[in-house]
Design a protein around this motif. Structure first.
Motif, mmCIF file in Angstrom:
data_model
loop_
_atom_site.group_PDB
_atom_site.id
_atom_site.type_symbol
_atom_site.label_atom_id
_atom_site.label_comp_id
_atom_site.label_asym_id
_atom_site.label_seq_id
_atom_site.Cartn_x
_atom_site.Cartn_y
_atom_site.Cartn_z
ATOM 1 N N GLN A 158 -4.461 -3.550 -0.391
ATOM 2 C CA GLN A 158 -4.592 -2.543 -1.445
ATOM 3 C C GLN A 158 -6.063 -2.348 -1.834
ATOM 4 O OE1 GLN A 158 -1.690 -4.278 -4.246
ATOM 5 N NE2 GLN A 158 -0.554 -2.366 -4.130
ATOM 6 N N GLN A 182 -6.807 0.945 -3.803
ATOM 7 C CA GLN A 182 -5.741 0.955 -4.793
ATOM 8 C C GLN A 182 -5.925 -0.181 -5.802
ATOM 9 O OE1 GLN A 182 -1.820 0.844 -3.088
ATOM 10 N NE2 GLN A 182 -2.131 2.655 -1.805
ATOM 11 N N VAL A 222 0.840 -1.196 0.000
ATOM 12 C CA VAL A 222 0.000 0.000 0.000
ATOM 13 C C VAL A 222 0.878 1.251 0.000
ATOM 14 C CG1 VAL A 222 -1.715 1.317 1.308
ATOM 15 C CG2 VAL A 222 -1.884 -1.188 1.177
ATOM 16 N N ARG A 272 2.516 1.675 -3.394
ATOM 17 C CA ARG A 272 1.628 1.453 -4.536
ATOM 18 C C ARG A 272 2.235 0.437 -5.509
ATOM 19 N NH1 ARG A 272 -2.740 4.666 -5.190
ATOM 20 N NH2 ARG A 272 -3.007 6.329 -3.630
#
Length: 406
Positions: free
Chosen positions: A207, A212, A183, A186
């Motif tokens: 995520q 994400q 996370v 990314r």
């Protein structure tokens, strides 16, 4: 669109056992090409030790493949998780390391990884960047994303619990911490051994919780050690270290069982798969495995030390083993006038890394001086001019007195 990425896919899939989810890989590659933004390829290390061996480099070589395709490698230094110790595959707890030990190990670790990685396409990040300022409320929020049942589905945790072995609450945090790393940076793709599957999938879950795009898991097989029965491990003495001297590295490769030759060609070299397939066919037709193994050892030494050094290592091996000779050059160790215990001698001269390894070699009959096997771990060695210590199959040391000219 699929054909557009055929070459990339062939490179990425080499030496990879599983990609989760497989269909997401082309989507990631296509989005990266369309946007011009390189994929972020994650690999985390816990610098609980300073030495890197060929087994560690299987996923690192995959990161280099991605770098050569234009993507960015992100190395996560687990300065928090190293103080827990990855519980995966262990039936006990690891003692915590100090931050100073972790930082010292990580510097040496990266020095070795850069023998493979492109520094210009490598980003190094420390977990303390995000965990160092995280408060208790955020930690509890993270814990709330998983259930105890999910963690107990992890083979390591479940087995230790069922066997009544110690299982610390901090160890249950390990997959969560590794997952949150994805996370924080990314991550698009996380690399790791197959035994890391649970932890990497935890990163995908986190995520999703944080809105994400989910990373892919790119899982590589575990490289077997030189004994052919256990995964490569320093504690088992079946490893080939990146910083091993070239001649020793060559000799260690020559010691592997014939059954591992093709495995090592695939996971520890850059030989094209077409050549490996051809060698597989030749071995099946009766090719001498020694011939293939010499090529393997030469290729591995060349990767880290260059062609000339690989040639030297091969010549030295053939001189010692094919001609049953003692090498012309070897390290010199000066024996104190009052003598030295054989175990201390083996550790002091560098033949062994610990007393336990020295005792194990003595017990197995792998230690000799001037051809006479040493079988007593308490034996005291006194100076004898010109004596040669042999440890295992590949290590030779000239023993000299304190005042002897050598």
């Amino acid at each position: 669109m699929h054909k557009e990425f055929d070459q990339d896919l062939e490179i990425i899939r080499r030496g990879v056992e599983e990609i989760i989810p497989e269909e997401g890989l082309i989507q990631k590659l296509a989005l990266s090409r369309q946007s011009g933004v390189p994929l972020r390829i994650k690999y985390g290390i816990d610098p609980t030790g300073a030495d890197v061996h060929l087994g560690h480099l299987v996923p690192i070589r995959k990161m280099r493949d991605f770098q050569d395709l234009g993507h960015l490698g992100i190395i996560i230094i687990g300065d928090f998780t190293a103080q827990i110790g990855d519980p995966t595959g262990r039936d006990d707890s690891r003692p915590p390391l100090s931050r100073e030990e972790v930082l010292a190990n990580s510097e040496r670790y990266m020095e070795q990884l850069y023998t493979v990685l492109n520094p210009e396409r490598t980003e190094v990040r420390y977990q303390s960047e995000w965990f160092g300022t995280m408060g208790m409320s955020e930690v509890l929020q993270l814990l709330g994303k998983f259930t105890l049942a999910q963690f107990m589905a992890h083979d390591t945790f479940r087995n230790r619990y069922e066997q009544g072995l110690a299982l610390g609450m901090h160890e249950l945090m390990y997959p969560l911490l590794q997952g949150y790393d994805s996370v924080a940076i990314r991550s698009d793709i996380e690399l790791g051994a197959t035994e890391q599957k649970f932890n990497i999938l935890a990163g995908r879950d986190l995520q999703r919780y944080f809105g994400q795009s989910q990373q892919l898991a790119c899982l590589s097989p575990i490289l077997m050690g030189t004994d052919g029965t256990n995964k490569m491990s320093k504690s088992l003495g079946n490893y080939i270290a990146i910083f091993d001297p070239p001649r020793e590295k060559y000799g260690k490769v020559m010691s592997i069982p014939d059954s591992l030759i093709l495995n090592y060609f695939c996971y520890a070299t850059t030989i094209p798969l077409s050549e490996i397939e051809k060698m597989k066919q030749e071995l099946a037709k009766g090719m001498n495995p020694m011939q293939a193994k010499k090529r393997l050892a030469w290729e591995i030494v060349k990767l880290y030390h260059g062609t000339a050094t690989a040639e030297d290592a091969q010549q030295a091996f053939e001189q010692v083993f094919s001609k049953k000779a003692i090498p012309d050059e070897m390290p010199v160790f000066r024996v104190p006038e009052g003598g030295i215990g054989i175990v201390i001698l083996l550790v002091s001269c560098g033949a062994c890394t610990s007393n336990s390894e020295a005792k194990r070699l003595i017990d197995s009959g792998a230690i000799s001086i001037d051809g006479i096997r040493i079988q007593d771990v308490t034996k005291v060695i006194t100076p004898v001019e010109g004596a040669v210590l042999k440890a295992g199959k590949r290590k030779f040391y000239r023993l000299a007195g304190q005042n002897e000219q050598v």
